[in-house]
Design a protein around this motif. Sequence first.
Motif, PDB file in Angstrom:
ATOM      1  N   THR A   1       0.809  -1.217   0.000  1.00  8.35           N
ATOM      2  CA  THR A   1       0.000   0.000   0.000  1.00  8.35           C
ATOM      3  C   THR A   1       0.847   1.273   0.000  1.00  8.35           C
ATOM      4  O   THR A   1       0.446   2.285  -0.578  1.00  8.35           O
ATOM      5  N   HIS A   2       1.988   1.234   0.698  1.00  6.37           N
ATOM      6  CA  HIS A   2       2.850   2.419   0.732  1.00  6.37           C
ATOM      7  C   HIS A   2       4.231   2.027   1.207  1.00  6.37           C
ATOM      8  O   HIS A   2       4.463   0.894   1.606  1.00  6.37           O
ATOM      9  N   HIS A   3       5.170   2.992   1.154  1.00  6.35           N
ATOM     10  CA  HIS A   3       6.593   2.671   1.237  1.00  6.35           C
ATOM     11  C   HIS A   3       7.134   2.517   2.654  1.00  6.35           C
ATOM     12  O   HIS A   3       8.299   2.177   2.815  1.00  6.35           O
ATOM     13  N   HIS A   4       6.351   2.779   3.680  1.00  7.86           N
ATOM     14  CA  HIS A   4       6.917   2.771   5.032  1.00  7.86           C
ATOM     15  C   HIS A   4       7.503   1.399   5.391  1.00  7.86           C
ATOM     16  O   HIS A   4       6.939   0.373   5.021  1.00  7.86           O
ATOM     17  N   PRO A   5       8.630   1.418   6.127  1.00  6.50           N
ATOM     18  CA  PRO A   5       9.340   0.159   6.421  1.00  6.50           C
ATOM     19  C   PRO A   5       8.470  -0.902   7.104  1.00  6.50           C
ATOM     20  O   PRO A   5       8.660  -2.095   6.860  1.00  6.50           O
ATOM     21  N   ASP A   6       7.531  -0.473   7.951  1.00  9.30           N
ATOM     22  CA  ASP A   6       6.708  -1.476   8.638  1.00  9.30           C
ATOM     23  C   ASP A   6       5.690  -2.129   7.689  1.00  9.30           C
ATOM     24  O   ASP A   6       4.930  -3.001   8.094  1.00  9.30           O
ATOM     25  N   HIS A   7       5.714  -1.716   6.412  1.00  8.33           N
ATOM     26  CA  HIS A   7       4.827  -2.308   5.401  1.00  8.33           C
ATOM     27  C   HIS A   7       5.585  -3.041   4.297  1.00  8.33           C
ATOM     28  O   HIS A   7       5.004  -3.866   3.599  1.00  8.33           O
ATOM     29  N   VAL A   8       6.860  -2.719   4.133  1.00  8.49           N
ATOM     30  CA  VAL A   8       7.628  -3.317   3.033  1.00  8.49           C
ATOM     31  C   VAL A   8       8.888  -4.052   3.510  1.00  8.49           C
ATOM     32  O   VAL A   8       9.551  -4.707   2.696  1.00  8.49           O
TER      33      VAL A   8
ATOM     34  N   GLY B   1      -2.628  11.030   1.376  1.00 12.31           N
ATOM     35  CA  GLY B   1      -2.874  11.698   2.648  1.00 12.31           C
ATOM     36  C   GLY B   1      -1.841  11.265   3.682  1.00 12.31           C
ATOM     37  O   GLY B   1      -1.063  12.065   4.177  1.00 12.31           O
ATOM     38  N   HIS B   2      -1.813   9.953   4.001  1.00 15.70           N
ATOM     39  CA  HIS B   2      -0.779   9.433   4.904  1.00 15.70           C
ATOM     40  C   HIS B   2       0.583   9.571   4.223  1.00 15.70           C
ATOM     41  O   HIS B   2       1.540  10.051   4.822  1.00 15.70           O
ATOM     42  N   THR B   3       0.652   9.123   2.961  1.00 15.24           N
ATOM     43  CA  THR B   3       1.812   9.403   2.114  1.00 15.24           C
ATOM     44  C   THR B   3       1.292   9.880   0.767  1.00 15.24           C
ATOM     45  O   THR B   3       0.109   9.758   0.469  1.00 15.24           O
TER      46      THR B   3
ATOM     47  N   GLY C   1      -4.107  -0.219   4.281  1.00 19.74           N
ATOM     48  CA  GLY C   1      -2.824   0.224   4.832  1.00 19.74           C
ATOM     49  C   GLY C   1      -3.002   1.136   6.022  1.00 19.74           C
ATOM     50  O   GLY C   1      -3.688   0.789   6.995  1.00 19.74           O
ATOM     51  N   ASP C   2      -2.389   2.318   5.951  1.00 16.80           N
ATOM     52  CA  ASP C   2      -2.453   3.288   7.051  1.00 16.80           C
ATOM     53  C   ASP C   2      -3.357   4.470   6.695  1.00 16.80           C
ATOM     54  O   ASP C   2      -3.135   5.590   7.160  1.00 16.80           O
ATOM     55  N   THR C   3      -4.361   4.251   5.841  1.00 14.05           N
ATOM     56  CA  THR C   3      -5.282   5.332   5.505  1.00 14.05           C
ATOM     57  C   THR C   3      -6.473   5.346   6.456  1.00 14.05           C
ATOM     58  O   THR C   3      -6.724   6.340   7.135  1.00 14.05           O
TER      59      THR C   3
END
Length: 259
Positions: A54-61, A113-115, A130-132
């Motif tokens: 969903t997005h690039h943050h380390p806790d997701h990838v 919005g979040h990223t 994700g984090d939306t």
Amino acid sequence: MLSLHPLPALGDNYIWMLADADAGTALVVDPGDAAPVLAALAADGLGLAAILLTHHHPDHVGGVPALVERFPAVEIWAPRDDRIPVASRRVGEGDTVVIASPSSSFEVLEVHGHTRSHVAYHGEGLLFCGDTLFSLGCGRLFEGTPAEMLASLDRLAALPGNTRVCCAHEYTLSNAAFALAVEPDNAALHARIETIRDLRARNLPSLPAVLADELATNPFLRIDAIAGERIPWPDRTQPSPRRVDRFAALRSAKDRFRA
Ligand code: ZN
Ligand code: FE
């Protein structure tokens, strides 16, 4: 038949796994860590066919490299963002992700919005957001404006009410404290919090949430329903007619809120 599994990771993340036991395949969403995924796959004798990001943050990838090493043929679907270096397919608004096995398809929504490049995947009655959108909350505005986040949440809110919302973090109980402060008289919210407390007391996930329940209880989806005096306006003497100002005030109040 598809089965859905939240894999706890990294403290308060969930890596969502969608598996087809008969086919022996699975996909995962936002694997911030490879270990829980490898353990779950091994336990059920599954191979990893696809990864949705969903997005690039380390806790997701963060777990992607180790998963690719173990499953070199895995297909990785990701938004167009150089900060996600490894992807086999780049997706954007309106694209459809079609996965042969586990047989499934998802529509891509750009939800900034979040990223600035965050996407969500909607399909099979599920929303991987994700984090939306969080249960009883929403993501922080790291790279986007309140207007962008509000537009993203409005789009998610318009999906079918029976959609199961697969958020990437177990934030529900801490979000509940703020939701209660905003809407102390919301009976549906009180009832939900009882259910969530019971689940968490047994160490069970509060997720997935049902979208219709979020619409009834999540303050960030209730900008039009919340009584004006409950919104912590920047200047309480100046009631604002603009939804985005109400949303921005609510989001910044949440950033400052301590239960
Ligand atoms: Zn994030
Ligand atoms: Fe996160």
